[in-house]
Scaffold this active site. Structure first.
Site, PDB file in Angstrom:
ATOM      1  N   ASP A 112       2.860   5.284  -7.117  1.00  0.00           N
ATOM      2  CA  ASP A 112       3.792   5.220  -6.469  1.00  0.00           C
ATOM      3  C   ASP A 112       5.035   4.913  -7.400  1.00  0.00           C
ATOM      4  OD1 ASP A 112       3.096   5.378  -3.782  1.00  0.00           O
ATOM      5  OD2 ASP A 112       2.362   3.364  -4.095  1.00  0.00           O
ATOM      6  N   HIS A 166      -2.602  -2.623  -9.729  1.00  0.00           N
ATOM      7  CA  HIS A 166      -3.538  -1.826  -8.982  1.00  0.00           C
ATOM      8  C   HIS A 166      -4.793  -2.744  -9.095  1.00  0.00           C
ATOM      9  CE1 HIS A 166      -6.022   1.197  -6.925  1.00  0.00           C
ATOM     10  NE2 HIS A 166      -4.865   1.815  -6.725  1.00  0.00           N
ATOM     11  N   HIS A 175       0.821  -1.294   0.166  1.00  0.00           N
ATOM     12  CA  HIS A 175       0.187   0.072  -0.088  1.00  0.00           C
ATOM     13  C   HIS A 175       0.999   1.365   0.162  1.00  0.00           C
ATOM     14  CE1 HIS A 175      -3.418   2.429   0.544  1.00  0.00           C
ATOM     15  NE2 HIS A 175      -3.931   2.163   1.967  1.00  0.00           N
TER      16      HIS A 175
HETATM   17  N1  CMC Z   1       4.671  -7.177 -10.303  1.00  0.00           N
HETATM   18  C1  CMC Z   1       4.359  -8.483 -10.944  1.00  0.00           C
HETATM   19  N2  CMC Z   1       3.261  -9.244 -10.957  1.00  0.00           N
HETATM   20  C2  CMC Z   1       2.109  -8.424 -10.549  1.00  0.00           C
HETATM   21  C3  CMC Z   1       2.399  -7.377 -10.039  1.00  0.00           C
HETATM   22  C4  CMC Z   1       3.464  -6.583  -9.815  1.00  0.00           C
HETATM   23  N3  CMC Z   1       3.653  -5.540  -9.324  1.00  0.00           N
HETATM   24  N4  CMC Z   1       1.071  -6.918  -9.656  1.00  0.00           N
HETATM   25  C5  CMC Z   1       0.442  -7.975  -9.909  1.00  0.00           C
HETATM   26  N5  CMC Z   1       1.012  -9.052 -10.389  1.00  0.00           N
HETATM   27  C6  CMC Z   1       0.476 -10.126 -11.106  1.00  0.00           C
HETATM   28  C7  CMC Z   1       0.300 -11.198  -9.836  1.00  0.00           C
HETATM   29  O1  CMC Z   1       1.409 -11.949  -9.616  1.00  0.00           O
HETATM   30  C8  CMC Z   1      -0.851 -12.059 -10.509  1.00  0.00           C
HETATM   31  O2  CMC Z   1      -0.288 -13.087 -11.461  1.00  0.00           O
HETATM   32  P1  CMC Z   1      -0.978 -14.472 -11.656  1.00  0.00           P
HETATM   33  O3  CMC Z   1      -2.257 -13.748 -12.117  1.00  0.00           O
HETATM   34  O4  CMC Z   1      -0.206 -15.078 -12.661  1.00  0.00           O
HETATM   35  O5  CMC Z   1      -0.971 -15.032 -10.272  1.00  0.00           O
HETATM   36  C9  CMC Z   1      -1.750 -10.936 -11.070  1.00  0.00           C
HETATM   37  O6  CMC Z   1      -0.784 -10.080 -11.589  1.00  0.00           O
HETATM   38  C10 CMC Z   1      -2.839 -10.356 -10.347  1.00  0.00           C
HETATM   39  O7  CMC Z   1      -2.160  -9.767  -9.131  1.00  0.00           O
HETATM   40  P2  CMC Z   1      -3.080  -9.714  -7.611  1.00  0.00           P
HETATM   41  O8  CMC Z   1      -2.022  -9.700  -6.470  1.00  0.00           O
HETATM   42  O9  CMC Z   1      -4.066 -10.841  -7.622  1.00  0.00           O
HETATM   43  O10 CMC Z   1      -3.624  -8.321  -7.811  1.00  0.00           O
HETATM   44  P3  CMC Z   1      -4.128  -7.576  -6.721  1.00  0.00           P
HETATM   45  O11 CMC Z   1      -5.282  -6.627  -7.135  1.00  0.00           O
HETATM   46  O12 CMC Z   1      -4.571  -8.591  -5.524  1.00  0.00           O
HETATM   47  O13 CMC Z   1      -3.098  -6.655  -6.158  1.00  0.00           O
HETATM   48  C11 CMC Z   1      -1.250  -4.841  -6.008  1.00  0.00           C
HETATM   49  C12 CMC Z   1      -2.775  -5.305  -6.485  1.00  0.00           C
HETATM   50  C13 CMC Z   1      -1.314  -3.291  -6.049  1.00  0.00           C
HETATM   51  C14 CMC Z   1      -1.492  -5.275  -4.483  1.00  0.00           C
HETATM   52  C15 CMC Z   1      -0.398  -5.531  -6.654  1.00  0.00           C
HETATM   53  O14 CMC Z   1      -0.427  -5.196  -8.196  1.00  0.00           O
HETATM   54  C16 CMC Z   1       0.872  -5.351  -6.394  1.00  0.00           C
HETATM   55  O15 CMC Z   1       1.502  -5.795  -5.452  1.00  0.00           O
HETATM   56  N6  CMC Z   1       1.792  -4.095  -6.738  1.00  0.00           N
HETATM   57  C17 CMC Z   1       2.892  -3.887  -6.444  1.00  0.00           C
HETATM   58  C18 CMC Z   1       2.869  -2.769  -4.975  1.00  0.00           C
HETATM   59  C19 CMC Z   1       2.390  -1.510  -5.518  1.00  0.00           C
HETATM   60  O16 CMC Z   1       2.919  -0.752  -6.272  1.00  0.00           O
HETATM   61  N7  CMC Z   1       1.364  -1.178  -4.647  1.00  0.00           N
HETATM   62  C20 CMC Z   1       1.119   0.419  -4.635  1.00  0.00           C
HETATM   63  C21 CMC Z   1      -0.429   0.136  -5.115  1.00  0.00           C
HETATM   64  S1  CMC Z   1      -1.126   1.904  -5.508  1.00  0.00           S
HETATM   65  C22 CMC Z   1      -1.201   2.944  -4.092  1.00  0.00           C
HETATM   66  C23 CMC Z   1      -1.833   2.585  -2.921  1.00  0.00           C
HETATM   67  O17 CMC Z   1      -3.155   2.437  -3.263  1.00  0.00           O
HETATM   68  O18 CMC Z   1      -1.507   2.328  -1.880  1.00  0.00           O
END
Ligand code: CMC
Length: 435
Positions: free
Chosen positions: A369, A313, A274
């Site tokens: 970010d 996201h 986050h």
């Molecule tokens: N790098 C590589 N792969 C990713 C990433 C990433 N940053 N984000 C998602 N994926 C992949 C994930 O491995 C999954 O792949 P598969 O379907 O093969 O298992 C797929 O994309 C879907 O990911 P998810 O984890 O189910 O998606 P989510 O909606 O639960 O997660 C997130 C959203 C923001 C936590 C995630 O994209 C992430 O960890 N990003 C990196 C951390 C980040 O930049 N966070 C800031 C968010 S914006 C500011 C805020 O609101 O705080």
């Protein structure tokens, strides 16, 4: 199929194939009420059907009029106003007023709002003692979380959450004092003396003064950097039901005072998925080091070794509109500070990722970010202050969401259900039986 001329009915018919019974539940705002499913039972004594939705992937926890996001189109609006216009035409304090009160302030309202927030920027001297209790290398976000929670003990009357005047004072205090506590956390970690608020300066300008003023009698923030920071606060001010806002609402639903709820929200923001992501992006860019190392890094991410921080996201499946604004802002800041050399690595990383099938297929784009940390670093904020900067901006959004929750007659104490899959009843064995 709906026959021609037949009126559309805003209901959903569900057939339970265990019993053959059908149920009709109303659809309102493209949503059905989860509790309407409870009537669906196999046996009269059953609890009834529940929905299973870990991480709230498809569950609306509230009705809200504050922030609108269209994740597919990359749209973000506060109270109907596009984020691009707010960032260009308003100050952070105007936006904070808009989030909390629903409309942009008139000139007189803004003057009153700014004066009241400014009047509440000072903290009790005992807050300094609290700060002094932290280890020299304590993370400033940990210090901020604790300080925001501690403020509830200085203002115990904030627990009267139905009292509108009390609430208003709490808004002034939390928006006014969060930058002070944030700057004090930094000064403590550096071993520098704390700098009192300078109420002649703007909200962002005063924060820069409390952070960076040394021996000079008056700190004069650079107008470009002051404006950039103000815009960053605006971009971070609200983002509907994200992890920290859900924490604010959920903890606030117990009717605890807003300081305690805001401490919980800040704790949620601390996490690397986050608000901690901007810090993680910079650490990632450091780890990559050079442009040549990018392909190997991307390959490792695709193989499941870590994530590309600042990408992806839960809601945006398109370019985060805030990232677009920040990218432009970076150019203005770098003209003053000099170019952050990590920008080249970030741009190349973005270019490669946006062409890569793995990221395209999963609709992973840069989020807020990805570039914000580069600006913060160019402005001389240490990396561990990045989530703290996020928290300063987000405070107004947390408070707006908290007030909406408290006034919402539909809301009750947050209390999710579970699917119990543990043991059935069993007797406790004696110590000897346990071996
Ligand atoms: N790098 C590589 N792969 C990713 C990433 C990433 N940053 N984000 C998602 N994926 C992949 C994930 O491995 C999954 O792949 P598969 O379907 O093969 O298992 C797929 O994309 C879907 O990911 P998810 O984890 O189910 O998606 P989510 O909606 O639960 O997660 C997130 C959203 C923001 C936590 C995630 O994209 C992430 O960890 N990003 C990196 C951390 C980040 O930049 N966070 C800031 C968010 S914006 C500011 C805020 O609101 O705080």
């Amino acid at each position: 199929m709906q026959s021609q001329g037949e009126a559309k009915k805003p209901t959903l018919t569900i057939t339970d194939n265990r019993t053959g019974k059908s149920y009709e539940v109303p659809i309102e705002n493209e949503t059905i009420k989860a509790t309407d499913l409870r009537q669906i039972k196999e046996h009269a004594e059953d609890f009834g059907i529940m929905t299973y939705d870990p991480a709230f992937m498809n569950t609306a926890s509230c009705k809200s009029t504050i922030t609108y996001i269209d994740g597919d189109k990359g749209i973000l609006r506060y109270r109907g106003y596009p984020i691009e216009q707010l960032a260009e035409r308003c100050s952070y304090l105007e936006v904070a007023y808009l989030l909390i009160h629903g409309e942009l302030p008139t000139k007189a309202q803004l003057a009153d709002w700014s004066t009241n927030i400014t009047a509440h920027t000072f903290v009790h001297e005992n807050i300094k003692k609290l700060m002094d209790g932290f280890h020299h290398d304590a993370h400033p976000m940990g210090m901020l979380v604790s300080t925001i929670g501690a403020l509830s003990t200085f203002y115990p009357s904030a627990k009267h959450i139905a009292d509108k005047a009390e609430r208003q004072r709490t808004f002034y205090r939390l928006i006014g004092k969060t930058p002070t506590a944030a700057a004090y956390a930094y000064r403590h970690s550096m071993g520098f003396p704390y700098v009192h608020p300078d109420n002649d300066l703007s909200y962002a300008g005063n924060f820069l003064s409390m952070m960076f003023r040394m021996a000079e009698p008056k700190y004069h923030p650079h107008p470009v950097l002051e404006k950039a920071l103000d815009v960053l606060f605006i971009l971070h001010a609200d983002h509907e039901q994200n992890c920290s806002t859900s924490a604010m609402r959920s903890v606030g639903s117990s009717q605890v005072d807003p300081y305690s709820a805001a401490a919980a929200a800040s704790a949620a923001l601390y996490g690397p998925l986050h608000g901690g992501a901007n810090e993680a992006v910079l650490r990632m860019l450091d780890e990559i080091g050079t442009k040549d190392a990018i392909p190997a890094f991307i390959k490792a991410v695709k193989e499941g070794h870590g994530r590309l921080m600042g990408f992806g996201h839960r809601v945006y499946k398109n370019y985060d509109p805030r990232a677009n604004i920040i990218k432009r802002l970076a150019d203005q800041v770098f003209e003053v500070t000099g170019r952050n050399p990590k920008l080249d690595i970030a741009l190349e990383l973005e270019r490669i990722a946006l062409q890569d099938e793995y990221f395209i297929k999963r609709k992973l784009y840069p989020n807020v970010d990805f570039y914000s940390g580069l600006i913060y670093q160019a402005m001389k904020f240490p990396v561990d202050m990045f989530p703290v900067l996020f928290a300063i901006g987000r405070m107004s959004g947390w408070l707006a969401q908290w007030a909406e929750m408290v006034d919402d007659a539909d809301q009750k104490i947050a209390r999710p259900r579970q699917i119990y899959l543990g043991h059935d009843k069993r007797d406790v064995p004696s110590a000897a039986q346990r071996g």
